[in-house]
Scaffold this motif. Structure first.
Motif, short mmCIF file in Angstrom:
data_model
loop_
_atom_site.label_atom_id
_atom_site.label_comp_id
_atom_site.label_asym_id
_atom_site.label_seq_id
_atom_site.Cartn_x
_atom_site.Cartn_y
_atom_site.Cartn_z
N LEU A 19 -4.63 6.88 -4.26
CA LEU A 19 -3.86 6.81 -3.01
C LEU A 19 -2.43 6.34 -3.27
O LEU A 19 -1.45 7.00 -2.90
CB LEU A 19 -4.56 5.88 -2.02
N SER A 20 -2.29 5.19 -3.91
CA SER A 20 -0.97 4.58 -4.07
C SER A 20 -0.09 5.36 -5.05
O SER A 20 1.13 5.42 -4.88
CB SER A 20 -1.10 3.12 -4.51
N MET A 36 1.39 8.22 -3.20
CA MET A 36 2.33 7.72 -2.20
C MET A 36 3.67 7.36 -2.84
O MET A 36 4.73 7.74 -2.33
CB MET A 36 1.73 6.48 -1.53
N VAL A 89 0.09 -0.60 1.44
CA VAL A 89 -0.76 0.21 0.57
C VAL A 89 -0.54 -0.15 -0.89
O VAL A 89 -1.46 -0.10 -1.71
CB VAL A 89 -0.49 1.71 0.81
N MET A 109 -3.68 11.94 1.13
CA MET A 109 -3.30 10.88 2.07
C MET A 109 -2.11 10.09 1.54
O MET A 109 -1.18 9.74 2.29
CB MET A 109 -4.48 9.94 2.31
N GLY A 110 -2.10 9.82 0.24
CA GLY A 110 -0.94 9.16 -0.36
C GLY A 110 0.32 9.98 -0.19
O GLY A 110 1.39 9.45 0.13
N ILE A 158 1.65 9.70 3.41
CA ILE A 158 2.41 8.48 3.66
C ILE A 158 3.82 8.61 3.06
O ILE A 158 4.81 8.22 3.68
CB ILE A 158 1.69 7.26 3.07
N GLU A 217 -5.96 4.72 9.97
CA GLU A 217 -6.57 5.56 8.94
C GLU A 217 -6.48 4.92 7.56
O GLU A 217 -7.45 4.91 6.80
CB GLU A 217 -5.91 6.94 8.92
N VAL A 218 -5.31 4.39 7.24
CA VAL A 218 -5.08 3.87 5.89
C VAL A 218 -5.87 2.59 5.64
O VAL A 218 -6.47 2.41 4.57
CB VAL A 218 -3.58 3.63 5.65
#
Length: 318
Positions: A8-9, A12, A129, A214-215, A218, A276-277
């Protein structure tokens, strides 16, 4: 690098850097909605049958949520208004935790500085995040943040469960439930898994792909600002975030002691970030995503219902 919540991160950080460097980035709306449905289904797979036994923990923590929300907003407002000298309206809307679209709509009516508000809100989510997985893992001994499962679903589980989750998402969107595409699928998937009726667990390759997307989603949020705007609000936004985050930590510590839940779980429930996150991080870090989702939804719903009245009380009637 063995970092928590890396899928994720990592995405992002990369997409945010590319966006601020001038690369045009965009997450198409239909792809984003489909992503939220898939993430909701995958997070529901992290809910086990014993979740029903832990619902008794929620009333105390829900009552504390109101006090924490007010304190978080007040802490951020003090830093932005009195420290950074932002106008009263801009500091107020910049300090409100989450619900960016709704906050921006209210701020537009009040003539507040929209670029500053958007920058402050986006930067807060970015920093959350980036640092929350480390805080949760170090304090609660959570998982490494891969968010994968050893359970295997049967083809019949998918044939029954996926249409039900999609229908639940559609109903949630039509009834204007916060984060409807994700929330509907999540609670349907969670219900099916918690009761043991089905084992609805997505393959790891699908789950990890959703984390990356998702990352990236963002990171795309920084497309609304320039590098100059980003640098201009960096100090004030980080100061407001620090004040708000420390307030969330205090509230989470109190609730963790009162209710007897992991500190990291309470922190994700109270963190001033997106529904969500925060729920996704709970799933990735092997905490209770149902607990986090319920509290984040309650926070969002309370904001939508009460913000117009609170705004009139704080800023005066327009």
């Amino acid at each position: 690098m063995d970092l928590p919540a890396a899928w994720l991160s990592g995405a992002m950080v990369f997409v945010a850097a590319a966006t601020l460097s001038g690369v045009p980035t965009l997450m198409p709306v239909r792809l984003r909605d489909a992503l939220f449905v898939m993430i909701g289904i995958s997070m529901g797979g992290g809910v086990r049958p014993d979740v029903v036994e832990r619902i008794g923990e929620w009333p105390v923590s829900m009552a504390m949520l109101v006090a924490v929300m007010i304190s978080v907003t007040l802490a951020g407002y003090v830093v932005l208004h009195y420290g950074a000298k932002w106008s009263k309206e801009t500091a107020y809307f910049g300090a409100i935790p989450g619900a960016l679209s709704y906050v921006m709509a209210l701020a537009t009516e009040r003539g507040a500085d929209l670029p500053r508000i958007a920058s402050s809100q986006s930067l807060r989510l970015f920093v959350l995040v980036a640092i929350l997985p480390f805080a949760v893992v170090s304090s609660s001994g959570g998982a490494d943040g891969n968010g994968t499962s050893d359970l295997v679903a049967r083809p019949l589980d998918f044939l029954i469960g996926l249409p039900l989750c999609l229908a639940a998402s559609w109903i949630a969107v039509k009834t204007r439930i916060p984060g409807g595409w994700m929330t509907g699928a999540f609670f349907m998937s969670a219900g099916l898994n918690a009761t043991g009726a089905l084992t609805l667990v997505l393959p790891d390759v699908v789950v990890l792909s959703c984390f990356v997307m998702m990352g990236a989603h963002i990171g795309c949020r920084f497309g609304a600002m320039t590098v100059r705007q980003f640098i201009g609000v960096l100090g004030a936004s980080l100061g407001a975030f620090s004040a708000a985050f420390l307030t969330s930590i205090l509230g989470a510590w109190i609730v963790a002691r009162l209710v007897g839940i992991p500190f990291g779980q309470a922190l994700l429930a109270y963190a001033p970030g997106g529904l969500e996150v925060m729920t996704l991080l709970a799933f990735m870090l092997d905490l209770d995503p149902a607990f986090v989702a319920a509290h984040q939804i309650a926070r969002f719903t309370a904001m939508v219902l009460l913000l117009p009245f609170v705004t009139a009380l704080v800023l005066g009637r327009k």
